[in-house]
Design a protein around this motif. Structure first.
Motif, PDB file in Angstrom:
ATOM      1  N   LYS A   1      13.335  13.071 -84.698  1.00  0.00           N
ATOM      2  CA  LYS A   1      12.794  13.235 -83.297  1.00  0.00           C
ATOM      3  C   LYS A   1      13.857  12.178 -82.309  1.00  0.00           C
ATOM      4  O   LYS A   1      14.090  12.720 -81.210  1.00  0.00           O
ATOM      5  CB  LYS A   1      11.494  12.884 -83.107  1.00  0.00           C
ATOM      6  CG  LYS A   1      10.584  13.920 -83.739  1.00  0.00           C
ATOM      7  CD  LYS A   1       9.290  13.607 -83.797  1.00  0.00           C
ATOM      8  CE  LYS A   1       8.380  14.710 -84.645  1.00  0.00           C
ATOM      9  NZ  LYS A   1       6.808  14.151 -84.731  1.00  0.00           N
TER      10      LYS A   1
ATOM     11  N   LEU B   1       8.432  17.535 -70.507  1.00  0.00           N
ATOM     12  CA  LEU B   1       8.322  16.587 -71.784  1.00  0.00           C
ATOM     13  C   LEU B   1       8.411  15.172 -71.430  1.00  0.00           C
ATOM     14  O   LEU B   1       8.123  14.465 -72.212  1.00  0.00           O
ATOM     15  CB  LEU B   1       9.549  17.261 -72.707  1.00  0.00           C
ATOM     16  CG  LEU B   1       9.677  16.383 -73.983  1.00  0.00           C
ATOM     17  CD1 LEU B   1       8.767  16.612 -74.871  1.00  0.00           C
ATOM     18  CD2 LEU B   1      11.068  17.192 -74.513  1.00  0.00           C
ATOM     19  N   TRP B   2       9.435  15.003 -70.504  1.00  0.00           N
ATOM     20  CA  TRP B   2       9.493  13.607 -69.924  1.00  0.00           C
ATOM     21  C   TRP B   2       8.646  13.114 -68.634  1.00  0.00           C
ATOM     22  O   TRP B   2       8.958  12.138 -68.180  1.00  0.00           O
ATOM     23  CB  TRP B   2      11.010  13.518 -69.708  1.00  0.00           C
ATOM     24  CG  TRP B   2      11.939  13.844 -70.707  1.00  0.00           C
ATOM     25  CD1 TRP B   2      12.928  14.886 -70.847  1.00  0.00           C
ATOM     26  CD2 TRP B   2      12.421  13.053 -71.990  1.00  0.00           C
ATOM     27  NE1 TRP B   2      13.519  14.950 -71.762  1.00  0.00           N
ATOM     28  CE2 TRP B   2      13.167  13.642 -72.676  1.00  0.00           C
ATOM     29  CE3 TRP B   2      11.992  12.045 -72.491  1.00  0.00           C
ATOM     30  CZ2 TRP B   2      13.503  13.363 -73.893  1.00  0.00           C
ATOM     31  CZ3 TRP B   2      12.382  11.524 -73.774  1.00  0.00           C
ATOM     32  CH2 TRP B   2      13.291  12.381 -74.504  1.00  0.00           C
TER      33      TRP B   2
ATOM     34  N   ASP C   1      11.839  18.210 -66.526  1.00  0.00           N
ATOM     35  CA  ASP C   1      11.301  18.651 -67.746  1.00  0.00           C
ATOM     36  C   ASP C   1       9.927  18.011 -68.113  1.00  0.00           C
ATOM     37  O   ASP C   1       9.764  16.807 -68.154  1.00  0.00           O
ATOM     38  CB  ASP C   1      12.112  18.438 -68.799  1.00  0.00           C
ATOM     39  CG  ASP C   1      11.843  19.321 -70.171  1.00  0.00           C
ATOM     40  OD1 ASP C   1      10.557  19.435 -70.249  1.00  0.00           O
ATOM     41  OD2 ASP C   1      12.763  19.332 -70.960  1.00  0.00           O
TER      42      ASP C   1
END
Length: 201
Positions: free
Chosen positions: A50, A97-98, A95
């Motif tokens: 990851k 995700l961040w 994004d």
């Protein structure tokens, strides 16, 4: 004739079983050749993969946005987050995700990170991703409670990211051979140094 038929059927079944065992043996041998032997725990391996995927996604983000991305890593807290540089300002990536810093699992931690010359065992480290795809040279180690290590090496020229189950020695600084050093010296200027001996000035 029945006895002959029965014995031939048994022989075919035996050959089929032998062939099956042989094929399984061959496949096992091929898999050991194809899969590199990494003797690390499952959790460390998955976290390491990851982490590498995160580094690659930030490289792509920098290339797509054509902006430099700075990755902050807090070694003590085990968290990391990127920021996009726009002039003198830093902005969070769009994004989701961040949107928040990502934390490593409790059992995994950063052992040390080296970006450039100094190696850091604690505090905060920074890694830059550039719009041309280049990444700062870096060596990082993740570790679990059983002292299994995963090393991550970022090569600056090729921007390749390699992982290993051993500690990575820091790269040696480039040394210039002695025979090349005179060629790198600036040429001397001034007429006096170029005039032949005995010629009046």
């Amino acid at each position: 004739t029945e006895l002959g038929t029965t014995s031939s059927a048994r022989t075919e079944a035996a050959f089929t079983m032998l062939e099956l065992i042989f094929v399984v043996f061959l496949l096992t041998g091929l898999l050991t050749l194809v899969i590199p032997p990494i003797s690390i725990g499952d959790s460390l391996g998955s976290v390491g993969r990851k982490w590498v995927a995160a580094l690659k996604s930030l490289q792509e983000m920098s290339m797509m946005t054509q902006k430099t991305v700075r990755l902050y890593v807090d070694i003590d807290q085990g968290i990391y987050w990127p920021m996009i540089l726009e002039g003198n300002q830093e902005k969070y990536p769009p994004d989701p995700l961040w949107a928040e810093p990502i934390k490593l699992p409790e059992r995994i931690r950063f052992s040390d990170i080296q970006v450039g010359a100094p190696r850091k065992d604690s505090g905060r480290a920074e890694l830059f991703f550039y719009p041309n795809g280049r990444i700062d040279q870096a060596t990082m180690h993740l570790i679990d409670p059983d002292n299994n290590v995963m090393g991550v090496l970022v090569e600056p020229v090729t921007a390749m990211i390699r992982i290993t189950d051993q500690r990575i020695d820091p790269p040696r600084p480039l040394t210039i051979p002695e025979r090349i050093k005179p060629l790198l010296q600036p040429a001397t200027t001034g007429l006096s140094s170029r005039m032949p001996v005995g010629v009046p000035k």
